[in-house]
Design a protein around this motif. Sequence first.
Motif, mmCIF file in Angstrom:
data_model
loop_
_atom_site.group_PDB
_atom_site.id
_atom_site.type_symbol
_atom_site.label_atom_id
_atom_site.label_comp_id
_atom_site.label_asym_id
_atom_site.label_seq_id
_atom_site.Cartn_x
_atom_site.Cartn_y
_atom_site.Cartn_z
ATOM 1 N N ASP A 394 0.867 -1.180 0.000
ATOM 2 C CA ASP A 394 0.000 0.000 0.000
ATOM 3 C C ASP A 394 0.907 1.235 0.000
ATOM 4 N N ASP A 395 0.334 2.419 -0.037
ATOM 5 C CA ASP A 395 1.132 3.637 -0.171
ATOM 6 C C ASP A 395 2.121 3.803 0.978
ATOM 7 N N ASN A 396 1.679 3.504 2.199
ATOM 8 C CA ASN A 396 2.542 3.652 3.363
ATOM 9 C C ASN A 396 3.703 2.656 3.323
ATOM 10 N N ALA A 397 3.388 1.405 2.969
ATOM 11 C CA ALA A 397 4.429 0.367 2.889
ATOM 12 C C ALA A 397 5.426 0.672 1.771
ATOM 13 N N LEU A 398 4.925 1.248 0.674
ATOM 14 C CA LEU A 398 5.818 1.594 -0.428
ATOM 15 C C LEU A 398 6.783 2.701 -0.006
ATOM 16 N N GLU A 399 6.294 3.682 0.743
ATOM 17 C CA GLU A 399 7.165 4.749 1.245
ATOM 18 C C GLU A 399 8.268 4.175 2.126
ATOM 19 N N ILE A 402 10.834 2.417 -0.029
ATOM 20 C CA ILE A 402 11.701 3.383 -0.710
ATOM 21 C C ILE A 402 12.757 3.917 0.247
ATOM 22 N N GLU A 403 12.361 4.190 1.485
ATOM 23 C CA GLU A 403 13.313 4.650 2.496
ATOM 24 C C GLU A 403 14.379 3.589 2.762
ATOM 25 N N GLN A 404 13.944 2.341 2.864
ATOM 26 C CA GLN A 404 14.890 1.235 3.091
ATOM 27 C C GLN A 404 15.868 1.115 1.926
ATOM 28 N N ALA A 405 15.340 1.220 0.695
ATOM 29 C CA ALA A 405 16.189 1.118 -0.489
ATOM 30 C C ALA A 405 17.167 2.285 -0.572
ATOM 31 N N SER A 406 16.703 3.480 -0.225
ATOM 32 C CA SER A 406 17.570 4.658 -0.255
ATOM 33 C C SER A 406 18.709 4.517 0.759
#
Length: 414
Positions: A394-399, A402-406
């Motif tokens: 969902d949108d929150n999990a995707l954010e 993205i933070e983890q990947a960054s």
Amino acid sequence: MDTPALARTPVSLCLHYKKSIMDRSKIALFIDVENLTHWLKNNGPDLLITELSAIGQLIVRRAYGNWGNPCVQGFQSELNRLGFELIHNFHPVSKKNSSDIQLTIDVIDYAHNLPGIQWFVLATGDSDFSPLFRKLREMGKEVIGVGPRSPLSESVKTSCSKYLYTGTEHTASKKELRSNTDDAMDLAEKILRAADQTLPLSTLKNGMLSVDSAFNERDLGYRSFIDFLKAIDSIEVTQDGKNKSWTATLKGSDPAGEAREGNLQDSLVRSYERLLRKKQWRLTSSKALNEVYQLARHHPQQSKERITEEARKHSQMLTSVEINKALIILVRSKVLRVSGFSDAGEKLWSIAPELNLARTVDAAMLSRLFSACRENGTKIEKAALRDLLYGKYDDNALEQLIEQASALQEKAEA
């Protein structure tokens, strides 16, 4: 006095027609019926004959089987209508297919006694006819193999001029289709890079078929080979204004951020896939990734070669290429880690405990993608990212992902 052109026309047309028939390549088609019953039920021979008509004249049509077997009796009428000679092979031992031996003998007999036959088409299912294919190639013949997609077909097709999948037993997922497209685009780039010059499209396609005899742009969703090449941003396709012939060459740079197609999101997804390829991240299907993961999880402390061997043994659908790509992804995501060494000093690998496979792989993939996007000045669109991911977010999990990947990207570049 000259004969009027109109008076000559019927005879000229007749002679021209006869000459064109004589000049066409001669083809021999052999079908092992009992190994391809599902294909026959789905009108396979009729479709195959239509495709072969573009190559040449089909002068031999033979279908092999135990015609007393109720499973194949129903095919006789249709095969007879299509002009096949039905060759009966009685199987004295249950579950033993004697058609394989008879078909092999007949193929070699035709190759020796009818040297005018240039193309041999063998629709043989899962039987390993690689030695026969190689022998025909040594005799200067072109060979087309026909069969289901399987690990065996992946090894057999290297001995063929072209390999056609029967296509009735497997439907590629969206992610698998993108993976296959990625492989094909990579192959086209490699051939042009190795040639180091502009190539006619026919030369480029023949080069691709010599490496992957099953390549077919239509299987990847493209109407023509030109359309397929135009979808590759690193390749430039041009038409000679004088003779109207098409050529292809590598561009000086790869404008990965360009939107060639009308759909911006689809174009971005393709750009992301190519950027990942630059980072040595090759896409594979969720099915391949999960199967190799589960196998490695249940068989710890194994070498990569052993894991590959077990995967081939346990899966009827995964190819060696898919298995290898899945292993690379698991290693680069640190899902599969070195856990020891054999007595011979060979690395042994095991699955890292207590992790979420999809999330771990997705974070590792995005970290590489973000790095490539920054280097190439390509924008990040969250909607396009979703099409690349193995997990559902969902949108929150995707954010959070993205933070983890960054964070992984920053750590790798530190």
